[in-house]
Motif scaffolding. Structure first.
Motif, PDB file in Angstrom:
ATOM      1  N   SER A 260       0.817  -1.197  -0.045  1.00 26.52           N
ATOM      2  CA  SER A 260      -0.058   0.152  -0.108  1.00 26.52           C
ATOM      3  C   SER A 260       0.904   1.209   0.039  1.00 26.52           C
ATOM      4  CB  SER A 260      -0.990   0.164   1.227  1.00 26.52           C
ATOM      5  OG  SER A 260      -1.940  -1.104   1.158  1.00 26.52           O
TER       6      SER A 260
ATOM      7  N   SER B   1      -5.165  11.858  -2.015  1.00 29.12           N
ATOM      8  CA  SER B   1      -5.569  10.930  -3.209  1.00 29.12           C
ATOM      9  C   SER B   1      -4.768  10.815  -4.314  1.00 29.12           C
ATOM     10  CB  SER B   1      -6.961  11.436  -3.675  1.00 29.12           C
ATOM     11  OG  SER B   1      -7.988  11.659  -2.742  1.00 29.12           O
ATOM     12  N   PHE B   2      -4.132  11.929  -4.783  1.00 29.54           N
ATOM     13  CA  PHE B   2      -2.960  11.876  -5.864  1.00 29.54           C
ATOM     14  C   PHE B   2      -1.800  10.880  -5.455  1.00 29.54           C
ATOM     15  CE2 PHE B   2      -4.726  15.820  -7.831  1.00 29.54           C
ATOM     16  CZ  PHE B   2      -4.587  15.336  -9.257  1.00 29.54           C
TER      17      PHE B   2
ATOM     18  N   LYS C  54      -1.760   8.774  -3.132  1.00 32.78           N
ATOM     19  CA  LYS C  54      -2.247   7.061  -2.834  1.00 32.78           C
ATOM     20  C   LYS C  54      -2.552   6.442  -4.127  1.00 32.78           C
ATOM     21  CE  LYS C  54      -4.123   7.347   1.676  1.00 32.78           C
ATOM     22  NZ  LYS C  54      -5.439   7.679   2.617  1.00 32.78           N
ATOM     23  N   SER C  55      -2.930   7.130  -5.343  1.00 33.46           N
ATOM     24  CA  SER C  55      -3.107   6.696  -6.812  1.00 33.46           C
ATOM     25  C   SER C  55      -1.656   6.222  -7.332  1.00 33.46           C
ATOM     26  CB  SER C  55      -3.792   7.689  -7.571  1.00 33.46           C
ATOM     27  OG  SER C  55      -2.851   8.721  -7.853  1.00 33.46           O
TER      28      SER C  55
ATOM     29  N   ALA D  20       0.129   8.782  -8.599  1.00 26.24           N
ATOM     30  CA  ALA D  20       0.231   9.737  -9.611  1.00 26.24           C
ATOM     31  C   ALA D  20       1.395  10.855  -9.368  1.00 26.24           C
ATOM     32  CB  ALA D  20      -1.021  10.534 -10.035  1.00 26.24           C
TER      33      ALA D  20
END
Length: 328
Positions: free
Chosen positions: A2, A134-135, A137-138, A140
């Motif tokens: 993760s 979010s960026f 964890k993605s 990116a």
């Protein structure tokens, strides 16, 4: 494996012009507006605030805060691969070029990293952190500079004592980086546009000129009532998402708007006031800058330590609100 996002550096900046309640009261008296240190402190908990110098822009404050965050993180500006900046007082009319792009230029970042502004008023920094989380964890982006910066003194009506005594200028920033260890544990964001009229700047630009009122307007009692309710609820949502209890919060860092709202939030969560970071007395309400300013202060004075669980939450015009629960 993760991927998590973790705060690895914090920074903040306050303009040098510190204005006490007594000094502000003297300035307002010249306009025939009566107020006092006692009146302001009793209603808000604010004793002083900082005002940007003439010509000093949101981007200037943001750059100084960013330098502190980068230094703590042990990074160069060129290591940043995304900039997210929260502000309601951008450098340019219409918000473009974005203040994030201006900061990118002033920091000398030439690697093509994307840069964007987020507008959620006093919830802006929480919104920006959630987007950065979010960026990361993605997969990116790996190193994100998240900034809250404001020069609210430019949109205050200094003939309205109910609002002009409450706000100040400042900036705060964090570097969020990809990590194998949990950092941000949960984020929750909300908005309800039906309440937009109770806290707003109602003016607009029409044919190159200001149409309507370009000063901040606030229905104080309505904002107070709504703020206490939603801050409690969103904090509990974040705790549920992270499978934690309120008792496991080491520090509550709420938006620094009004000491009574802040104390009411802590009380509803069952947290002792000693667990709340309070800077509103010296900073006033710095909108999107208030949470990162308070976080940086508490990190640098040693209160917030590695491993501590921190609840950050804000509420602002829009109407917007949100929370970020993070392990430092």
């Amino acid at each position: 494996m993760s991927i998590y996002s973790k705060i690895v550096g914090t920074g903040s900046y306050l303009p040098s012009n510190r204005v006490t309640n007594d000094e502000l009261a003297q300035q307002l008296a010249k306009k025939g507006i009566e107020t006092s240190d006692e009146w302001i402190v009793t209603r808000s908990g604010i004793s002083a605030r900082h005002y940007a110098a003439p010509g000093q822009l949101s981007s200037d404050l943001a750059v100084e805060a960013s330098k502190g965050a980068l230094e703590m993180a042990g990074l160069q500006a060129s290591d940043i691969d995304l900039i997210i900046l929260a502000t309601s007082t951008p450098d340019h009319l219409g918000g473009f070029p974005s203040t994030a792009c201006v900061v990118q230029r002033k920091l000398g970042i030439t690697n093509g990293a994307p840069a964007m502004d987020v507008q959620a008023v006093c919830s802006g920094f929480v919104y920006a952190m959630s987007v950065a989380d979010s960026f990361i964890k993605s997969g990116a982006h790996k190193k994100v500079l998240v900034i809250g910066t404001e020069v609210f003194s430019r949109i205050l009506n200094f003939e309205d004592r109910t609002t002009c005594v409450l706000f100040g200028d400042g900036a705060g920033a964090v570097v969020m980086a990809a990590s194998e260890e949990p950092g941000v544990l949960a984020t929750k964001l909300h908005a309800d546009g039906s309440h937009g009229h109770i806290l707003c700047v109602p003016g607009s630009v029409d044919n190159g000129a200001i149409s309507g009122n370009a000063y901040l307007y606030m229905d104080g009692p309505a904002v107070f009532k709504l703020a206490v309710s939603v801050l409690d609820k969103v904090a509990r949502e974040a705790l549920v998402a992270a499978n934690l209890d309120a008792a496991e919060i080491d520090w509550l860092i709420p938006h620094q708007a009004n000491i009574r709202i802040m104390q009411g939030t802590a009380k509803k969560l069952g947290l002792p006031l000693e667990k709340m970071v309070v800077t509103v007395g010296e900073h006033g309400n710095t909108s999107a800058a208030s949470i990162p300013l308070a976080l940086d202060l508490a990190v640098r004075d040693g209160r917030v330590k590695p491993g501590h669980t921190v609840m950050m939450e804000g509420v602002g015009g829009g109407f917007t609100w949100g929370a970020v629960l993070a392990r430092m």
